[in-house]
Design a protein around this motif. Sequence first.
Motif, PDB file in Angstrom:
ATOM      1  N   SER A 161       0.821  -1.203   0.000  1.00 52.02           N
ATOM      2  CA  SER A 161       0.000   0.000   0.000  1.00 52.02           C
ATOM      3  C   SER A 161       0.862   1.264   0.000  1.00 52.02           C
ATOM      4  CB  SER A 161      -0.924  -0.005   1.216  1.00 52.02           C
ATOM      5  OG  SER A 161      -1.721   1.163   1.250  1.00 52.02           O
ATOM      6  N   ALA A 162       1.907   1.277   0.822  1.00 47.19           N
ATOM      7  CA  ALA A 162       2.769   2.458   0.912  1.00 47.19           C
ATOM      8  C   ALA A 162       3.502   2.710  -0.403  1.00 47.19           C
ATOM      9  CB  ALA A 162       3.771   2.284   2.046  1.00 47.19           C
ATOM     10  N   ARG A 175       2.622   1.699  -3.364  1.00 46.29           N
ATOM     11  CA  ARG A 175       1.641   2.049  -4.401  1.00 46.29           C
ATOM     12  C   ARG A 175       1.225   3.517  -4.256  1.00 46.29           C
ATOM     13  NH1 ARG A 175      -2.826  -2.246  -4.624  1.00 46.29           N
ATOM     14  NH2 ARG A 175      -3.189  -1.427  -2.527  1.00 46.29           N
ATOM     15  N   ASP A 176       1.024   3.965  -3.023  1.00 49.21           N
ATOM     16  CA  ASP A 176       0.646   5.362  -2.796  1.00 49.21           C
ATOM     17  C   ASP A 176       1.751   6.330  -3.203  1.00 49.21           C
ATOM     18  OD1 ASP A 176      -1.759   4.466  -1.832  1.00 49.21           O
ATOM     19  OD2 ASP A 176      -1.260   4.759   0.295  1.00 49.21           O
ATOM     20  N   SER A 177       3.016   5.898  -3.044  1.00 48.45           N
ATOM     21  CA  SER A 177       4.133   6.772  -3.400  1.00 48.45           C
ATOM     22  C   SER A 177       4.444   6.747  -4.892  1.00 48.45           C
ATOM     23  CB  SER A 177       5.385   6.370  -2.617  1.00 48.45           C
ATOM     24  OG  SER A 177       5.821   5.075  -3.010  1.00 48.45           O
ATOM     25  N   GLY A 178       3.766   5.869  -5.633  1.00 46.82           N
ATOM     26  CA  GLY A 178       3.985   5.789  -7.073  1.00 46.82           C
ATOM     27  C   GLY A 178       5.157   4.917  -7.466  1.00 46.82           C
ATOM     28  N   ASP A 179       5.761   4.194  -6.498  1.00 43.11           N
ATOM     29  CA  ASP A 179       6.903   3.347  -6.815  1.00 43.11           C
ATOM     30  C   ASP A 179       6.487   2.032  -7.472  1.00 43.11           C
ATOM     31  OD1 ASP A 179       9.283   4.800  -5.818  1.00 43.11           O
ATOM     32  OD2 ASP A 179       8.194   4.720  -3.920  1.00 43.11           O
ATOM     33  N   THR A 200       3.037  -0.328  -9.256  1.00 40.06           N
ATOM     34  CA  THR A 200       1.655  -0.418  -9.714  1.00 40.06           C
ATOM     35  C   THR A 200       1.206  -1.865  -9.553  1.00 40.06           C
ATOM     36  OG1 THR A 200       2.355  -0.822 -11.996  1.00 40.06           O
ATOM     37  CG2 THR A 200       1.883   1.467 -11.376  1.00 40.06           C
ATOM     38  N   THR A 201      -0.068  -2.065  -9.314  1.00 39.67           N
ATOM     39  CA  THR A 201      -0.618  -3.416  -9.218  1.00 39.67           C
ATOM     40  C   THR A 201      -1.728  -3.561 -10.245  1.00 39.67           C
ATOM     41  OG1 THR A 201      -2.195  -2.764  -7.499  1.00 39.67           O
ATOM     42  CG2 THR A 201      -0.061  -3.611  -6.769  1.00 39.67           C
TER      43      THR A 201
END
Length: 514
Positions: free
Chosen positions: A483-484, A486-490, A492-493
Amino acid sequence: MNRKFKYIAILAMLPLFSVAIVSSFEAAEAAKAEGRAASNYGSDTRKIVCGDRLCSDYPGGRAAFEEALRSGVPVGGEAEDDDRMEDDRHMDDDHMKDGDHMDRDHMDDGMMMDDDRMMDGMMMDDDRMMDGMMMDDGMMMDMDDGMMMDDDRMMDKDHMKDGKHMDDDHMMDKDHMDRDHMDDGMMMDGDKKTGKAVHLSRANVPATIPLHHGYYEGEDVHFIITDSSDPTHAEIISESQGWNVELAPLLANAPESATSTTYMFTNGVEGGGVHGFQSEVFTSTPAQEDEYSALTSHIHVTWNSDRSSVLTSEQDIMDAEAAGEIFLTPLDVVLNMPHIVWPDGQMMVKEDSTLTDHTPYGGGQVLDIDMEEMTVTFVAHRGWGPDGRTIYYILTDLTPAAPAEAMGVVSAPTAANLMSSSAAVDLFQFSNGLYGTGPLGFQPGIAAGAPGDDNYSPMWRIHLVSWDESSHTAVLENLMDISAMRDSGDITTTLARPGDMDHIVNCPIIDPFQ
């Protein structure tokens, strides 16, 4: 002795060698100032020996020799290099030879000092110094014992290894890495994800599971039971088979289109069935691909009298019900009962049954089927639960057919009906990043539910995790990490859809060590 400590010991002794060399030099200079040779010969021979020869052989005799001493001219038999003097004498065990070799008490065998270089399983060039570490262009790097450094090459100055590596201005947090999971040789090279990073111990282990006998259309079927939506059945079956069945409450939400039907007997002829009577009867096997599902809803079969017989097909059961001999009770219970052997078929057995941490996923998930002992041995793969706990899971069937064939498991198209059902949960697998023991060759996967959780299910929707090319990868161990990042843009899922088809995998989480 550790090389690093040997090297430090050598450094500590260098002042002693320096003192000895300076003392010898000063003694020689004093001898020159007094006009005498610094010789080991006794006084009786001084008049006949001139340096390293008889005075009679010295050009000009004794007088010329003494004049040479007073003027500081070399008095050896041959001209000596202005910058170097070679001592050909052998030195005992406590001394150095040619300034290049030190005895065993002082230096590792084979260690040499040559001009400005020294090697102790490593080398230093003219501009670099090593004292258990190396400094290069203002960067300090801890150095492994035994690392070799030649004149023109050093460890890449963009990397640092001290249980971790630095890439440019980034450092992977060692505290975030599980020591049992991370390989000390992890590397990150620029923006390319080339690190041999997540080396799990016991990444693949054998899991031996009890086989059960059943029937389909009068023929034999052999299967396993791994999960139950109902705690009572989970307990009963676990006790009867001596192997733990996991409670998976979400299976009760599976739609009818994603399940098959199994008949269980509650009385009648005693046997190896779940309830101690005759074996279960199935309505399909993997040979009936469009009908088969390892998830089975249950109907209890109860005889109305003591007159009973073994029923081996659904038709036998229908006929007995029509004759009033039995009555049927549908249950709101779903069990995960993957078939291992069925009429004219069985699960693929892995050609090479030797397991390592790097055994590939393909080519079958079964190591052995033992019909005498009534067991089947699977490969159990290691991964992480939602909170970072260690899990092991096996693969029994999936959809669509192409990946099922590649993995060597049963193709089960009916599982696609779970895509929008709460009976299936998410499993995150990595498609790039740190190399590891996951199914795609990268770090192991992370499950959204595990045994003991209310949201555990053996049926998985697969999500692919991809690192952005500009991100510096790290090992992710739990859902919060995903989640962290993905939120930072590092990262993608994305939902995996091989061949643009729905993808569901039957991966029961089991305890392989029970």
